[in-house]
Design a protein around this motif. Structure first.
Motif, PDB file in Angstrom:
ATOM      1  N   ALA A 136       0.841  -1.210   0.000  1.00 38.03           N
ATOM      2  CA  ALA A 136       0.000   0.000   0.000  1.00 38.03           C
ATOM      3  C   ALA A 136       0.872   1.255   0.000  1.00 38.03           C
ATOM      4  CB  ALA A 136      -0.936  -0.009   1.202  1.00 38.03           C
ATOM      5  N   VAL A 137       1.952   1.240   0.755  1.00 35.19           N
ATOM      6  CA  VAL A 137       2.876   2.378   0.760  1.00 35.19           C
ATOM      7  C   VAL A 137       3.469   2.562  -0.637  1.00 35.19           C
ATOM      8  CG1 VAL A 137       5.075   3.240   1.659  1.00 35.19           C
ATOM      9  CG2 VAL A 137       3.431   2.187   3.205  1.00 35.19           C
ATOM     10  N   PHE A 138       3.880   1.465  -1.256  1.00 41.44           N
ATOM     11  CA  PHE A 138       4.448   1.535  -2.600  1.00 41.44           C
ATOM     12  C   PHE A 138       3.418   2.068  -3.598  1.00 41.44           C
ATOM     13  CE2 PHE A 138       5.512  -0.460  -6.719  1.00 41.44           C
ATOM     14  CZ  PHE A 138       6.750   0.120  -6.922  1.00 41.44           C
ATOM     15  N   PHE A 139       2.183   1.593  -3.510  1.00 40.80           N
ATOM     16  CA  PHE A 139       1.130   2.055  -4.413  1.00 40.80           C
ATOM     17  C   PHE A 139       0.864   3.546  -4.225  1.00 40.80           C
ATOM     18  CE2 PHE A 139      -3.406   2.699  -5.417  1.00 40.80           C
ATOM     19  CZ  PHE A 139      -3.366   2.364  -6.765  1.00 40.80           C
ATOM     20  N   LEU A 140       0.838   4.021  -2.988  1.00 40.01           N
ATOM     21  CA  LEU A 140       0.641   5.449  -2.752  1.00 40.01           C
ATOM     22  C   LEU A 140       1.810   6.276  -3.278  1.00 40.01           C
ATOM     23  CD1 LEU A 140      -1.064   5.817   0.724  1.00 40.01           C
ATOM     24  CD2 LEU A 140      -2.029   6.180  -1.542  1.00 40.01           C
ATOM     25  N   PRO A 178      -5.602   3.179   6.650  1.00 40.72           N
ATOM     26  CA  PRO A 178      -5.700   2.049   7.589  1.00 40.72           C
ATOM     27  C   PRO A 178      -4.810   0.873   7.194  1.00 40.72           C
ATOM     28  CG  PRO A 178      -7.879   2.872   7.043  1.00 40.72           C
ATOM     29  CD  PRO A 178      -6.915   3.568   6.137  1.00 40.72           C
ATOM     30  N   LEU A 179      -4.637   0.649   5.901  1.00 43.98           N
ATOM     31  CA  LEU A 179      -3.726  -0.408   5.459  1.00 43.98           C
ATOM     32  C   LEU A 179      -2.313  -0.133   5.947  1.00 43.98           C
ATOM     33  CD1 LEU A 179      -4.622  -1.220   1.745  1.00 43.98           C
ATOM     34  CD2 LEU A 179      -4.354  -2.852   3.595  1.00 43.98           C
ATOM     35  N   ILE A 180      -1.882   1.086   5.769  1.00 44.41           N
ATOM     36  CA  ILE A 180      -0.519   1.456   6.133  1.00 44.41           C
ATOM     37  C   ILE A 180      -0.337   1.489   7.652  1.00 44.41           C
ATOM     38  CG2 ILE A 180       1.160   3.342   6.051  1.00 44.41           C
ATOM     39  CD1 ILE A 180      -0.061   4.029   3.269  1.00 44.41           C
ATOM     40  N   ALA A 181      -1.311   2.057   8.339  1.00 41.91           N
ATOM     41  CA  ALA A 181      -1.154   2.301   9.775  1.00 41.91           C
ATOM     42  C   ALA A 181      -1.383   1.069  10.645  1.00 41.91           C
ATOM     43  CB  ALA A 181      -2.104   3.420  10.207  1.00 41.91           C
ATOM     44  N   PHE A 182      -2.306   0.186  10.259  1.00 41.58           N
ATOM     45  CA  PHE A 182      -2.738  -0.850  11.194  1.00 41.58           C
ATOM     46  C   PHE A 182      -2.452  -2.288  10.781  1.00 41.58           C
ATOM     47  CE2 PHE A 182      -5.956   2.593  11.957  1.00 41.58           C
ATOM     48  CZ  PHE A 182      -5.373   3.043  13.118  1.00 41.58           C
ATOM     49  N   MET A 183      -2.274  -2.561   9.505  1.00 39.24           N
ATOM     50  CA  MET A 183      -2.178  -3.954   9.084  1.00 39.24           C
ATOM     51  C   MET A 183      -0.922  -4.665   9.565  1.00 39.24           C
ATOM     52  SD  MET A 183      -4.790  -4.990   7.978  1.00 39.24           S
ATOM     53  CE  MET A 183      -6.116  -5.094   6.860  1.00 39.24           C
ATOM     54  N   GLY A 184       0.142  -3.959   9.804  1.00 42.31           N
ATOM     55  CA  GLY A 184       1.368  -4.597  10.276  1.00 42.31           C
ATOM     56  C   GLY A 184       1.543  -4.581  11.775  1.00 42.31           C
ATOM     57  N   ILE A 185       0.544  -4.090  12.495  1.00 45.88           N
ATOM     58  CA  ILE A 185       0.709  -3.857  13.929  1.00 45.88           C
ATOM     59  C   ILE A 185       0.911  -5.165  14.714  1.00 45.88           C
ATOM     60  CG2 ILE A 185      -1.750  -3.820  14.533  1.00 45.88           C
ATOM     61  CD1 ILE A 185      -1.133  -1.421  16.324  1.00 45.88           C
ATOM     62  N   ALA A 186       0.214  -6.227  14.356  1.00 47.40           N
ATOM     63  CA  ALA A 186       0.351  -7.495  15.084  1.00 47.40           C
ATOM     64  C   ALA A 186       1.726  -8.120  14.838  1.00 47.40           C
ATOM     65  CB  ALA A 186      -0.760  -8.462  14.680  1.00 47.40           C
ATOM     66  N   TYR A 187       2.209  -8.040  13.606  1.00 53.18           N
ATOM     67  CA  TYR A 187       3.527  -8.593  13.294  1.00 53.18           C
ATOM     68  C   TYR A 187       4.623  -7.826  14.041  1.00 53.18           C
ATOM     69  CZ  TYR A 187       7.667 -10.041  10.744  1.00 53.18           C
ATOM     70  OH  TYR A 187       8.899 -10.510  10.423  1.00 53.18           O
ATOM     71  N   VAL A 188       4.522  -6.521  14.065  1.00 53.65           N
ATOM     72  CA  VAL A 188       5.517  -5.717  14.776  1.00 53.65           C
ATOM     73  C   VAL A 188       5.467  -6.037  16.270  1.00 53.65           C
ATOM     74  CG1 VAL A 188       6.194  -3.356  15.375  1.00 53.65           C
ATOM     75  CG2 VAL A 188       5.526  -3.899  13.042  1.00 53.65           C
ATOM     76  N   HIS A 189       4.275  -6.256  16.803  1.00 55.50           N
ATOM     77  CA  HIS A 189       4.167  -6.620  18.217  1.00 55.50           C
ATOM     78  C   HIS A 189       4.818  -7.981  18.476  1.00 55.50           C
ATOM     79  CE1 HIS A 189       2.556  -6.506  22.257  1.00 55.50           C
ATOM     80  NE2 HIS A 189       2.191  -7.760  22.096  1.00 55.50           N
ATOM     81  N   ARG A 190       4.604  -8.935  17.578  1.00 53.84           N
ATOM     82  CA  ARG A 190       5.208 -10.260  17.726  1.00 53.84           C
ATOM     83  C   ARG A 190       6.731 -10.161  17.766  1.00 53.84           C
ATOM     84  NH1 ARG A 190       7.720 -14.316  14.683  1.00 53.84           N
ATOM     85  NH2 ARG A 190       7.168 -16.412  15.364  1.00 53.84           N
ATOM     86  N   GLU A 191       7.290  -9.337  16.902  1.00 44.73           N
ATOM     87  CA  GLU A 191       8.739  -9.206  16.810  1.00 44.73           C
ATOM     88  C   GLU A 191       9.325  -8.282  17.880  1.00 44.73           C
ATOM     89  OE1 GLU A 191      10.702 -10.976  14.742  1.00 44.73           O
ATOM     90  OE2 GLU A 191       8.862 -12.011  14.160  1.00 44.73           O
ATOM     91  N   GLY A 192       8.468  -7.650  18.687  1.00 45.10           N
ATOM     92  CA  GLY A 192       8.950  -6.746  19.727  1.00 45.10           C
ATOM     93  C   GLY A 192       9.488  -5.448  19.165  1.00 45.10           C
ATOM     94  N   GLY A 193       8.937  -5.000  18.051  1.00 46.54           N
ATOM     95  CA  GLY A 193       9.442  -3.822  17.376  1.00 46.54           C
ATOM     96  C   GLY A 193       8.831  -2.513  17.818  1.00 46.54           C
ATOM     97  N   HIS A 194       7.815  -2.547  18.674  1.00 50.11           N
ATOM     98  CA  HIS A 194       7.205  -1.311  19.148  1.00 50.11           C
ATOM     99  C   HIS A 194       8.101  -0.648  20.184  1.00 50.11           C
ATOM    100  CE1 HIS A 194       3.421  -1.667  17.108  1.00 50.11           C
ATOM    101  NE2 HIS A 194       3.253  -2.892  17.564  1.00 50.11           N
TER     102      HIS A 194
END
Length: 186
Positions: A35-39, A69-85
């Motif tokens: 989505a970032v690339f498309f924008l 919302p695609l950019i802001a929220f879709m990766g949030i669970a993966y980042v949380h799993r990896e401890g990236g927050h």
């Protein structure tokens, strides 16, 4: 999770569920990146159209609103799993053993409660926008080119729901580590 973004795995049911959910989270994070690339391509097209043809892309801001919302929220669970927050480890970083696992369990539970409330609220927000009997199934639309807004509003509870699943897995892991007094959380 304190001080490390490495995810430990073993042959337990918890680890298998984690790996399954991780595949979904990676797909959502990839979708977010696309989505970032498309924008970015839309921006180039809009600026190029304005500079070369005196006609920018119609509805450019509407498309940005749809993809946020695609950019802001879709990766949030993966980042949380990896401890990236970003975390404040001033207190938790000094804890060890059961006390650390209890603190992680407590804070994860509080986050889960908040996220469940956000899922409920964002779902209600989506429901106000969606209507099968309306044109394009939408009660509201964007300002410029009248894009239906409900798809963007549906992404928010979906992404937050995925994070809730991730938080439940973390609760399970921290609870198990607390009970067996395990230093390393799977």
């Amino acid at each position: 999770m304190v001080g490390s973004s490495l995810v430990l795995s073993d042959n337990s049911l918890l680890s298998k569920i984690d790996q399954f959910l991780c595949k979904l989270e990676k797909s959502l994070a990839l979708l977010s990146g696309l989505a970032v690339f498309f924008l970015m391509l839309l921006a180039v097209f809009s600026v190029g159209g304005r500079n070369f043809f005196s006609q920018p892309l119609s509805g450019y801001v509407d498309w940005i609103e749809q993809f946020m919302p695609l950019i802001a929220f879709m990766g949030i669970a993966y980042v949380h799993r990896e401890g990236g927050h970003v975390r404040m480890d001033l207190i938790i970083g000094s804890l060890r053993g059961r006390v650390l696992n209890l603190a992680e369990f407590t804070t994860t539970f509080a986050i889960l409660v908040l996220m469940i409330l956000l899922v409920i609220g964002s779902w209600a927000h989506f429901e106000r926008s969606f209507d099968f009997s309306s044109p394009l199934w939408s009660r509201d639309s964007s300002m410029d080119i009248a894009l239906p807004i409900w798809p963007a509003k549906l992404l928010v509870p979906f992404a937050f729901g995925t994070l809730c699943l991730r938080l439940i897995i973390h609760l399970w892991a921290f609870g198990r580590a607390f009970i067996v007094n395990d230093e390393r959380v799977v």
